[in-house]
Design an enzyme around this catalytic site. Structure first.
Site, mmCIF file in Angstrom:
data_model
loop_
_atom_site.group_PDB
_atom_site.id
_atom_site.type_symbol
_atom_site.label_atom_id
_atom_site.label_comp_id
_atom_site.label_asym_id
_atom_site.label_seq_id
_atom_site.Cartn_x
_atom_site.Cartn_y
_atom_site.Cartn_z
ATOM 1 C CG ASP A 79 -2.212 0.710 1.041
ATOM 2 O OD1 ASP A 79 -2.299 1.546 0.121
ATOM 3 O OD2 ASP A 79 -3.143 0.459 1.824
ATOM 4 C CG ASP B 154 -9.553 2.494 -0.264
ATOM 5 O OD1 ASP B 154 -9.108 1.353 -0.461
ATOM 6 O OD2 ASP B 154 -8.904 3.381 0.326
HETATM 7 C C1 GLA Z 1 -5.724 2.008 2.051
HETATM 8 C C2 GLA Z 1 -6.162 0.806 1.231
HETATM 9 C C3 GLA Z 1 -7.216 0.030 1.981
HETATM 10 C C4 GLA Z 1 -6.672 -0.403 3.324
HETATM 11 C C5 GLA Z 1 -6.182 0.813 4.095
HETATM 12 C C6 GLA Z 1 -5.471 0.393 5.371
HETATM 13 O O1 GLA Z 1 -6.725 2.950 2.146
HETATM 14 O O2 GLA Z 1 -6.632 1.210 -0.005
HETATM 15 O O3 GLA Z 1 -7.642 -1.078 1.230
HETATM 16 O O4 GLA Z 1 -5.626 -1.316 3.117
HETATM 17 O O5 GLA Z 1 -5.282 1.596 3.336
HETATM 18 O O6 GLA Z 1 -5.005 1.465 6.084
#
Ligand code: GLA
Length: 729
Positions: free
Chosen positions: A478, A548
């Site tokens: 990430d 997301d």
């Molecule tokens: C980002 C990712 C999510 C999750 C969060 C965790 O927003 O896109 O899927 O993994 O971080 O903090």
């Protein structure tokens, strides 16, 4: 041979199965000019298209109008400062502060195959699959060598470009701008599309008319970004999925970029793409070289659909690597939306236990397992397991999950550092920031200076230790904030402009190390959802988290925009709980499953707590994935109707390359009162074959399905969906 040089016309003729790309040298003073890109030609005698017979004449014959020549000539790679006032690709600064540059041809080399781009992601192919032209140019005043590199993938109908710039002079020189590609088109009567968005609504298709002046999209965030994707397609007005000419460029790079179409004074169009010149400068000492990242160019004479299928074919075979490239990915369940930071071993095992009974194949433990991270304020950089949460340690958890017959995956955010971390307390200078300036936090974190080897080594070794400590088969990498306050404590004066690109090279180096050390690992990139969904990342990870936003209806537009360039097998897509955590919408579980089927497919919910009737549907969804994923991953993608255009319904099709089957996904977003069913016309079938609708058993010839069509199934209520599977009899 895909590339030939003809001395009689001084022309380079680059051919794929259906396209030609032609450049030519000016006589006497050999500037390199762009002649043609488009449908395949049978004759290379087209240098008249450079308009060299029209005044102002060639400078060597008439230096009186050198500047005016520069103002109009279709330079193949434009340079700053000697009369070409359109967008330049190359701008330098000498030790005297001069910025001008002008390139003339020196030599060329044509060979089978395609060399790798050192330290950068790039498409690849065998000697049988592609041919490369390296065209060496020189600025004789600066002694700056510029090699324009072209590769053609003949069967795929795609072309790639990059540039190598070498300082052959005694003194150092600074590159102020070094774009990767330039394309000249005649006329300005075009439209263009780009992919615009923000967090939770990435890559929505934007379509506008081209006019005089510069039309650009870009990123200065240090990542390709949620806001604009490094893709631009210029096309003839009214281009549809099926008809119209399209000239597309996609950047194989994940950092700052510029993509621009410029309507010029003599009604020509110049399209450029490359690393954004803002935040960029690069010093080349004597003998040093800079490599501009790759641009992929696709021409389609049959609309956006053909362009899409060309990108998909190229990326599936010549960009994505690793053993999962051609394999079904395990159906995963991720605990992020299920628990956020509030989990422990017991909770994760309870999810895994229920998931395994339903046929789900992998548990992914998301953010919150390390340091003392109970929320997003701490611990990035301290990649040690929090045994208060994971009692018994990580291995015990992974073994427990494996014992249920499931694989185990884990989340990292390697490029970040929390101010509240042991790492920051020890190495505050490892965060990107400017001395004496309050550094901007974002999600209460800083970005690590990944351009520094000692920083990369420290983080990588921590990750490696975790991955080696248990049977971990998947990593979600990430990256949750943009780069700001650009300053590295490691750089000498005058070199800060190199940080953004060196950062990207560092990220690539780390990911290369990871996939080499763990060749069986499935890597998924992610950036606050889909903030780094680009062709650069696809070179390291076969899949990228799309957004997301997991709402099935929002996903129609996000996945439409994403799939216009990137293959379905790369789009991370999950079924999540309702009301949806981003928009609060409630959609049927069936629709969530059928929309996620167009991507990698998985779940993002607490399977122990969702309604029983939803849980009961999971085994059938799992079976649906196993039944259709080979087709979805490898087939030809057709967009039959777009919800983002018609605001009512969405329809896509994946047809097997051999015409043996097709899967149609129909989503009725807003149900209309008192209407007849919609008619759907399929694509990509054998017109002479007979196909059976697997559910209704009704048979149709391919030509009936494609030219006359079938009625879309009736659904009841908003947000409803239905699959139709046609199989050749
Ligand atoms: C980002 C990712 C999510 C999750 C969060 C965790 O927003 O896109 O899927 O993994 O971080 O903090």
């Amino acid at each position: 041979m895909g590339i030939q040089y003809f001395e009689d016309e001084r022309v380079f003729w680059l051919n794929t199965k259906n396209t030609s790309y032609i450049l030519a040298l000016v006589d006497e003073e050999p500037f390199v000019g762009h002649v043609y890109y488009g449908k395949k030609l049978s004759d290379y005698h087209v240098r008249h298209l450079m308009r060299l017979e029209e005044g102002p004449f060639i400078p060597s014959k008439n230096n009186r109008d050198r500047a005016a020549f520069g103002d109009a000539f279709p330079f193949e790679y434009s340079t700053h400062g000697v009369g070409d006032f359109r967008e330049s690709c190359l701008k330098v600064q000498t030790q005297n502060g001069h910025e001008a540059c002008s390139l003339i041809y020196q030599s060329h080399n044509i060979f089978a195959g395609k060399p790798a781009l050192c330290g950068l992601p790039a498409t690849f192919g065998s000697e049988a699959e592609c041919t490369t032209l390296e065209l060496t140019c020189l600025d004789p005043v600066l002694n700056l060598e510029v090699v324009l590199v072209y590769s053609v993938f003949e069967d795929v109908d795609a072309l790639t470009r990059s540039v190598r710039i070498t300082n052959r002079a005694e003194n150092s020189i600074v590159l102020k701008k070094a774009l990767s590609a330039c394309l000249q088109l005649d006329g300005i009567d075009y439209e263009y599309i780009t992919l615009h968005g923000s967090w939770a609504r990435e890559r929505h298709i934007d379509r506008r008319a081209l006019t005089h002046g510069k039309h650009s999209i870009s990123s200065l965030r240090g990542e390709s970004g949620h806001q604009d994707n490094p893709f631009i397609a210029v096309m003839t007005p009214g281009t549809t999925q099926e008809a119209g000419e399209v000239y597309a460029m996609n950047f194989v790079y994940s950092g700052n970029f510029l993509a621009q179409a410029e309507g010029c004074q003599f009604d020509t169009t110049r399209i450029v793409m490359g690393i954004h010149p803002e935040n960029f400068s690069w010093t080349l000492e004597k003998g040093e070289q800079f490599i501009c990242p790759e641009v992929v160019m696709v021409y389609s004479d049959a609309g956006l659909g053909k362009m899409t299928r060309t990108f998909h074919d190229l990326y599936r075979s010549h960009l994505i690597r690793g053993e999962y490239r051609d394999k079904k990915r395990p159906i995963l369940i991720n605990n992020w939306e299920a628990t956020y930071f509030n989990f422990n071993t017991e909770k994760l095992l309870s999810i895994a236990e229920e998931a395994s009974k339903l046929g789900i194949e992998m548990l992914v433990m998301d953010d919150g397992w390390f340091g003392h991270r109970e929320d997003d304020n701490t611990s990035l950089g301290d990649w040690t397991v929090n045994e208060d949460k994971l009692s018994g340690g990580l291995k015990a958890l992974v073994d427990g999950v494996n014992a249920l017959g499931m694989k185990f995956g884990i989340w990292f955010e390697p490029e970040m550092i929390s101010p509240d971390s042991d790492l920051y307390r020890k190495h505050p200078d490892w965060a990107i920031q400017i001395p004496d300036r309050l550094a901007s936090r974002c999600r209460n974190q800083y970005v690590l200076d990944i351009s520094r080897k000692e920083v990369r080594d420290c983080i990588y070794e921590q990750i490696k230790t975790v991955l080696s400590s248990a049977n971990i088969e998947y990593v979600k990498w990430d990256m949750n904030r943009p780069l700001t306050d650009l300053g590295s404590f490691a750089y000498p004066a005058g070199r800060q402009g190199e940080l953004s690109h060196r950062y990207m090279l560092g990220v690539y180096e780390m990911q290369e190390r990871l996939i080499n050390d763990f060749p069986h690992l499935l890597l998924e990139n992610c950036s606050g959802g889909g903030g780094r969904f680009d062709a650069g990342m696809l070179y390291y990870s076969p899949q990228i988290w799309c957004s997301d936003d997991t709402d099935a209806i929002e996903r129609l537009s996000i996945q439409e925009g994403t799939s216009i360039v990137y293959p379905l097998c790369s789009m991370g897509a999950h079924v999540s709980d309702c009301p949806n955590h981003t928009v609060g919408r409630t959609t049927p579980f069936q629709t969530r499953g059928e929309v996620a089927l167009a991507g990698t497919f998985g779940y993002e919910l607490d399977v122990t707590r969702i309604p029983q009737q939803d849980r009961d549907m999971i085994p059938a969804q799992v079976a649906m994935y196993h039944k259709y994923n080979d087709l979805v991953r490898t087939g030809d993608y057709y967009r039959l109707a777009s919800y983002s255009e018609n605001h009512a319904y969405d329809c896509t099709e994946v047809a097997a390359k051999d015409g043996s089957e097709a899967l149609v996904t129909y989503v009725e977003v807003i149900r209309r009162a008192n209407f007849k069913t919609r008619r759907i016309r399929l694509r990509g079938l054998d017109p002479n074959a007979v196909y059976e609708n697997e559910e209704t058993k009704v048979r149709y010839t391919g030509d009936v399905l494609m030219y006359a069509g079938v009625q879309a199934p009736e659904t009841w209520g908003d947000f409803t969906s239905k699959l139709m599977h046609f199989v050749r009899v």
